[in-house]
Write a protein that holds these residues in place. Structure first.
Motif, PDB file in Angstrom:
ATOM      1  N   LYS A 402       0.177 -43.789  71.921  1.00  0.00           N
ATOM      2  CA  LYS A 402       0.683 -44.924  71.146  1.00  0.00           C
ATOM      3  C   LYS A 402       2.026 -44.600  70.497  1.00  0.00           C
ATOM      4  CE  LYS A 402      -0.597 -47.966  67.285  1.00  0.00           C
ATOM      5  NZ  LYS A 402      -1.610 -48.243  66.230  1.00  0.00           N
ATOM      6  N   PHE A 403       2.289 -43.303  70.276  1.00  0.00           N
ATOM      7  CA  PHE A 403       3.519 -42.887  69.606  1.00  0.00           C
ATOM      8  C   PHE A 403       4.302 -41.906  70.487  1.00  0.00           C
ATOM      9  CE2 PHE A 403       0.534 -43.785  66.078  1.00  0.00           C
ATOM     10  CZ  PHE A 403       1.247 -44.784  65.432  1.00  0.00           C
ATOM     11  N   PRO A 404       4.932 -42.396  71.559  1.00  0.00           N
ATOM     12  CA  PRO A 404       5.716 -41.516  72.425  1.00  0.00           C
ATOM     13  C   PRO A 404       6.947 -40.980  71.702  1.00  0.00           C
ATOM     14  CG  PRO A 404       6.097 -43.810  72.999  1.00  0.00           C
ATOM     15  CD  PRO A 404       4.987 -43.808  71.985  1.00  0.00           C
ATOM     16  N   SER A 405       7.371 -39.790  72.093  1.00  0.00           N
ATOM     17  CA  SER A 405       8.513 -39.157  71.445  1.00  0.00           C
ATOM     18  C   SER A 405       9.409 -38.494  72.485  1.00  0.00           C
ATOM     19  CB  SER A 405       8.020 -38.111  70.436  1.00  0.00           C
ATOM     20  OG  SER A 405       9.099 -37.400  69.884  1.00  0.00           O
ATOM     21  N   VAL A 406      10.728 -38.681  72.322  1.00  0.00           N
ATOM     22  CA  VAL A 406      11.678 -38.019  73.217  1.00  0.00           C
ATOM     23  C   VAL A 406      11.620 -36.509  73.003  1.00  0.00           C
ATOM     24  CG1 VAL A 406      14.111 -37.760  73.822  1.00  0.00           C
ATOM     25  CG2 VAL A 406      13.190 -40.031  73.310  1.00  0.00           C
ATOM     26  N   PHE A 407      11.572 -36.099  71.723  1.00  0.00           N
ATOM     27  CA  PHE A 407      11.413 -34.678  71.405  1.00  0.00           C
ATOM     28  C   PHE A 407       9.955 -34.415  71.052  1.00  0.00           C
ATOM     29  CE2 PHE A 407      11.038 -31.495  67.969  1.00  0.00           C
ATOM     30  CZ  PHE A 407      11.403 -30.371  68.700  1.00  0.00           C
ATOM     31  N   VAL A 408       9.340 -33.448  71.723  1.00  0.00           N
ATOM     32  CA  VAL A 408       7.936 -33.124  71.492  1.00  0.00           C
ATOM     33  C   VAL A 408       7.828 -31.701  70.953  1.00  0.00           C
ATOM     34  CG1 VAL A 408       5.647 -32.872  72.505  1.00  0.00           C
ATOM     35  CG2 VAL A 408       7.172 -34.685  73.314  1.00  0.00           C
ATOM     36  N   PHE A 409       7.281 -31.576  69.747  1.00  0.00           N
ATOM     37  CA  PHE A 409       7.021 -30.249  69.188  1.00  0.00           C
ATOM     38  C   PHE A 409       5.626 -29.809  69.635  1.00  0.00           C
ATOM     39  CE2 PHE A 409       5.317 -27.909  65.305  1.00  0.00           C
ATOM     40  CZ  PHE A 409       5.789 -26.686  65.744  1.00  0.00           C
ATOM     41  N   ILE A 410       5.568 -28.827  70.505  1.00  0.00           N
ATOM     42  CA  ILE A 410       4.348 -28.286  71.117  1.00  0.00           C
ATOM     43  C   ILE A 410       3.722 -29.343  72.052  1.00  0.00           C
ATOM     44  CG2 ILE A 410       2.101 -27.173  70.778  1.00  0.00           C
ATOM     45  CD1 ILE A 410       2.956 -26.371  67.996  1.00  0.00           C
ATOM     46  N   LYS A 411       3.893 -29.146  73.306  1.00  0.00           N
ATOM     47  CA  LYS A 411       3.426 -30.133  74.289  1.00  0.00           C
ATOM     48  C   LYS A 411       1.905 -30.221  74.379  1.00  0.00           C
ATOM     49  CE  LYS A 411       7.592 -30.077  77.130  1.00  0.00           C
ATOM     50  NZ  LYS A 411       8.169 -29.891  78.491  1.00  0.00           N
ATOM     51  N   ARG A 412       1.212 -29.112  74.165  1.00  0.00           N
ATOM     52  CA  ARG A 412      -0.254 -29.132  74.217  1.00  0.00           C
ATOM     53  C   ARG A 412      -0.787 -29.788  72.954  1.00  0.00           C
ATOM     54  NH1 ARG A 412      -2.436 -23.289  75.537  1.00  0.00           N
ATOM     55  NH2 ARG A 412      -4.417 -24.459  75.365  1.00  0.00           N
ATOM     56  N   ARG A 413      -1.454 -30.910  73.121  1.00  0.00           N
ATOM     57  CA  ARG A 413      -1.862 -31.714  71.977  1.00  0.00           C
ATOM     58  C   ARG A 413      -2.801 -30.962  71.027  1.00  0.00           C
ATOM     59  NH1 ARG A 413      -4.698 -37.563  72.622  1.00  0.00           N
ATOM     60  NH2 ARG A 413      -6.314 -36.291  73.620  1.00  0.00           N
ATOM     61  N   LYS A 414      -3.824 -30.278  71.541  1.00  0.00           N
ATOM     62  CA  LYS A 414      -4.786 -29.582  70.690  1.00  0.00           C
ATOM     63  C   LYS A 414      -4.114 -28.487  69.864  1.00  0.00           C
ATOM     64  CE  LYS A 414      -8.949 -30.482  73.437  1.00  0.00           C
ATOM     65  NZ  LYS A 414     -10.073 -29.874  74.203  1.00  0.00           N
ATOM     66  N   LEU A 415      -3.173 -27.775  70.486  1.00  0.00           N
ATOM     67  CA  LEU A 415      -2.458 -26.728  69.764  1.00  0.00           C
ATOM     68  C   LEU A 415      -1.579 -27.344  68.680  1.00  0.00           C
ATOM     69  CD1 LEU A 415      -1.696 -23.777  69.394  1.00  0.00           C
ATOM     70  CD2 LEU A 415       0.046 -24.048  71.183  1.00  0.00           C
ATOM     71  N   ALA A 416      -0.938 -28.458  68.994  1.00  0.00           N
ATOM     72  CA  ALA A 416      -0.090 -29.140  68.015  1.00  0.00           C
ATOM     73  C   ALA A 416      -0.917 -29.602  66.817  1.00  0.00           C
ATOM     74  CB  ALA A 416       0.609 -30.332  68.664  1.00  0.00           C
ATOM     75  N   ILE A 417      -2.093 -30.155  67.081  1.00  0.00           N
ATOM     76  CA  ILE A 417      -2.973 -30.613  65.999  1.00  0.00           C
ATOM     77  C   ILE A 417      -3.432 -29.426  65.154  1.00  0.00           C
ATOM     78  CG2 ILE A 417      -5.222 -31.652  65.496  1.00  0.00           C
ATOM     79  CD1 ILE A 417      -4.795 -33.420  67.995  1.00  0.00           C
ATOM     80  N   ALA A 418      -3.730 -28.300  65.812  1.00  0.00           N
ATOM     81  CA  ALA A 418      -4.153 -27.092  65.089  1.00  0.00           C
ATOM     82  C   ALA A 418      -3.037 -26.575  64.177  1.00  0.00           C
ATOM     83  CB  ALA A 418      -4.578 -26.011  66.075  1.00  0.00           C
ATOM     84  N   VAL A 419      -1.805 -26.566  64.678  1.00  0.00           N
ATOM     85  CA  VAL A 419      -0.661 -26.119  63.878  1.00  0.00           C
ATOM     86  C   VAL A 419      -0.440 -27.064  62.695  1.00  0.00           C
ATOM     87  CG1 VAL A 419       1.847 -25.798  63.873  1.00  0.00           C
ATOM     88  CG2 VAL A 419       0.473 -24.909  65.765  1.00  0.00           C
ATOM     89  N   GLY A 420      -0.513 -28.375  62.931  1.00  0.00           N
ATOM     90  CA  GLY A 420      -0.361 -29.346  61.859  1.00  0.00           C
ATOM     91  C   GLY A 420      -1.440 -29.203  60.802  1.00  0.00           C
ATOM     92  N   THR A 421      -2.685 -28.950  61.245  1.00  0.00           N
ATOM     93  CA  THR A 421      -3.800 -28.768  60.308  1.00  0.00           C
ATOM     94  C   THR A 421      -3.604 -27.517  59.461  1.00  0.00           C
ATOM     95  OG1 THR A 421      -5.307 -29.869  61.862  1.00  0.00           O
ATOM     96  CG2 THR A 421      -6.303 -28.527  60.119  1.00  0.00           C
ATOM     97  N   TRP A 422      -3.172 -26.421  60.102  1.00  0.00           N
ATOM     98  CA  TRP A 422      -2.891 -25.185  59.369  1.00  0.00           C
ATOM     99  C   TRP A 422      -1.838 -25.422  58.283  1.00  0.00           C
ATOM    100  CZ3 TRP A 422      -2.728 -20.674  57.112  1.00  0.00           C
ATOM    101  CH2 TRP A 422      -1.500 -20.072  56.844  1.00  0.00           C
ATOM    102  N   CYS A 423      -0.742 -26.083  58.644  1.00  0.00           N
ATOM    103  CA  CYS A 423       0.346 -26.316  57.689  1.00  0.00           C
ATOM    104  C   CYS A 423      -0.109 -27.219  56.538  1.00  0.00           C
ATOM    105  CB  CYS A 423       1.553 -26.936  58.396  1.00  0.00           C
ATOM    106  SG  CYS A 423       2.418 -25.805  59.511  1.00  0.00           S
ATOM    107  N   MET A 424      -0.958 -28.211  56.831  1.00  0.00           N
ATOM    108  CA  MET A 424      -1.454 -29.107  55.797  1.00  0.00           C
ATOM    109  C   MET A 424      -2.368 -28.352  54.820  1.00  0.00           C
ATOM    110  SD  MET A 424      -3.478 -32.743  56.130  1.00  0.00           S
ATOM    111  CE  MET A 424      -5.000 -31.977  56.728  1.00  0.00           C
ATOM    112  N   LEU A 425      -3.286 -27.541  55.337  1.00  0.00           N
ATOM    113  CA  LEU A 425      -4.198 -26.775  54.490  1.00  0.00           C
ATOM    114  C   LEU A 425      -3.440 -25.730  53.674  1.00  0.00           C
ATOM    115  CD1 LEU A 425      -7.223 -26.266  56.918  1.00  0.00           C
ATOM    116  CD2 LEU A 425      -7.092 -27.809  54.941  1.00  0.00           C
TER     117      LEU A 425
END
Length: 482
Positions: A402-425
């Protein structure tokens, strides 16, 4: 009158980088953690650069690419649309704006300090000025800049560009000249200067001060409202984020090494947070036989840099409250704009709450205590604000179709979510730990007083956001009954 988005003149990505850089870190920001953690802060900086700064900057770049600069509200718009919640957008806007207020006051304080060094040539401001008059002049500076924001056009870009490059140049100069002094017989002030000295003790005090490091490297999302003034934000915004990340890493790591040459990290001046950067250039000038010349040059750069920070924060935070915020949460008068298309009542609210912080700081014994408390308060509110940013990043990765992006930080979705979760916590833990006062002995009367001030100020800054929806509800009811 043309709307902001219809202007034909564009802001280049290096200018965007400098606008972001002046909101993120300066020479002072490497002094604060050095006083809190000593030489072991080098380890913390390296950890922060790789495990927080780079993910943070690139998450901002990813979100900026997703929303393409079309939303004036910046982070608030990102949260509102990624989480599909007007309430999330409103609370992100409010907490984001409120988190910037202590720093606005702190920057105004630093502006006064820079001019005191230019005029007096030393650190005698504390003995010459009471905390009351320090607060008065701080408030005057904030008012003056609010007026200038509504009068002088282009001042933001010019001051940010000059201030950003000048500050980065002074940092490089300090690092290079430090190397020169060592090669010419200079001695290292911090002893022992070995591997053991760089290893943290991971005490309660250590963890309670990490939020201040996070505060020192955050703020890149403040440039989001200016993305719509870039010619090609999808391509160029990430370049700005890469440049900011590089400059931040250089400033923190090499700057700390250089400071440890001139200061004994085990026995630092009590007013290092307020006057340390001037001491540093004063010591450098003395070693090079230049007297106070370098100190005066730095004081001029610092004054310009701090004024640029004040201009950026006052302008960008006002747009966060006034733009792309759900109508049912924000009363109409708060979204009103003046003839210059400025959200005038956002400035009024900023003035009121900064005055509240200054009144609280007036209960502290001296200028140095005021400066340190307002600075440390940023280590609480900024990490809380970061939680919304990473929550928005996680949301766009969960729903990346639903939210396509020209620039993608970490192409693997699960890894990206894990990194985002780590930074939030990590952000949340740093915010909570930072409630503990940092510059005082545990359990003393002064420590308890500052702990109370921390809870009161954060409670008012964030809690006042609940008033606006109530006022909006009454406004709507009045309109319906008319």
């Amino acid at each position: 009158m043309q709307e902001l988005g219809e202007k034909k003149s564009y802001i280049s990505w290096p200018v965007i980088a400098m606008i972001g850089f002046v909101t993120i870190i300066c020479f002072d920001d490497i002094l604060y953690p050095l006083q809190n953690q000593g030489l072991s802060v080098v380890f913390t900086w390296i950890f922060m650069v790789f495990f927080f700064v780079i993910p943070y900057e690139l998450s901002v770049a990813h979100l900026g690419s997703v929303f393409n600069g079309h939303q004036e509200g910046g982070l608030a718009s990102w949260a509102r649309h990624s989480l599909n919640s007007d309430a999330a957008g409103y609370w992100t806007a409010w907490m984001y704006w409120a988190a910037c207020l202590p720093y606005i006051v702190d920057v105004a304080n630093s502006t006064i300090v820079s001019y005191s060094w230019l005029i007096l040539g030393d650190a005698s401001l504390s003995s010459r000025m009471s905390s009351f008059w320090f607060g008065v002049w701080t408030f005057v500076i904030i008012l003056v800049f609010i007026l200038l924001e509504n009068i002088i056009k282009k001042s933001l870009e010019v001051m940010a560009t000059i201030g950003g490059w000048a500050m980065f140049g002074m940092t490089i100069l300090f690092v290079v000249m430090t190397g020169w002094t060592l090669l010419n017989g200079g001695k290292i002030a911090t002893q022992p200067f070995n591997l053991k000295a760089f290893i943290p003790d991971f005490s309660l005090s250590y963890f309670s001060t990490t939020g201040l490091l996070m505060f020192a490297v955050c703020g890149a999302e403040l440039v989001a409202p200016y993305l719509k003034r870039m010619k090609n934000p999808n391509r160029d915004f990430r370049k700005a984020m890469y440049l900011i990340a590089f400059m931040t890493a250089f400033l923190t790591v090499f700057g700390t090494f250089s400071l440890s040459i001139f200061f004994d990290a085990n026995n630092l001046p009590h007013d290092l947070k307020m006057n340390g950067s001037y001491y540093a250039f004063q010591l450098l000038g003395e070693r090079m036989g230049m007297g106070n010349v370098l100190m005066y040059i730095f004081a001029i750069v610092q004054a310009i840099y701090m004024m640029a920070q004040l201009a950026v924060f006052l302008d960008s935070t006002s747009w966060v409250l006034a733009a792309d915020t759900a109508e049912r949460f924000m009363p109409k008068w708060m979204r009103k704009r003046n003839k210059n298309d400025r959200p005038i009542h956002s400035y009024v609210l900023t003035t009121g709450l900064t005055l509240f912080l200054l009144l609280l700081s007036g209960t502290l014994p001296d200028i140095n205590a005021v400066f340190n408390w307002l600075l440390n308060l940023n280590g609480i509110v900024f990490p809380f604000k970061n939680c919304w940013l990473f929550l928005a990043f996680i949301a766009v990765r969960v729903k990346q179709d639903k939210f396509p992006s020209v620039f993608v930080f970490i192409k693997r979705r699960k890894l990206a979510i894990a990194v985002g979760t780590w930074c939030m916590l990590f952000s949340f833990i740093c915010a909570v730990m930072s409630f503990l006062p940092q510059d005082l002995a545990f359990g003393t009367k002064a420590w308890n007083h500052q702990l109370f001030l921390n809870f009161l100020s954060v409670g008012v800054l964030f809690g006042a956001g609940a008033i606006m929806p109530i006022m909006s509800w009454f406004e709507k009811r009045k309109k319906e009954s008319a």
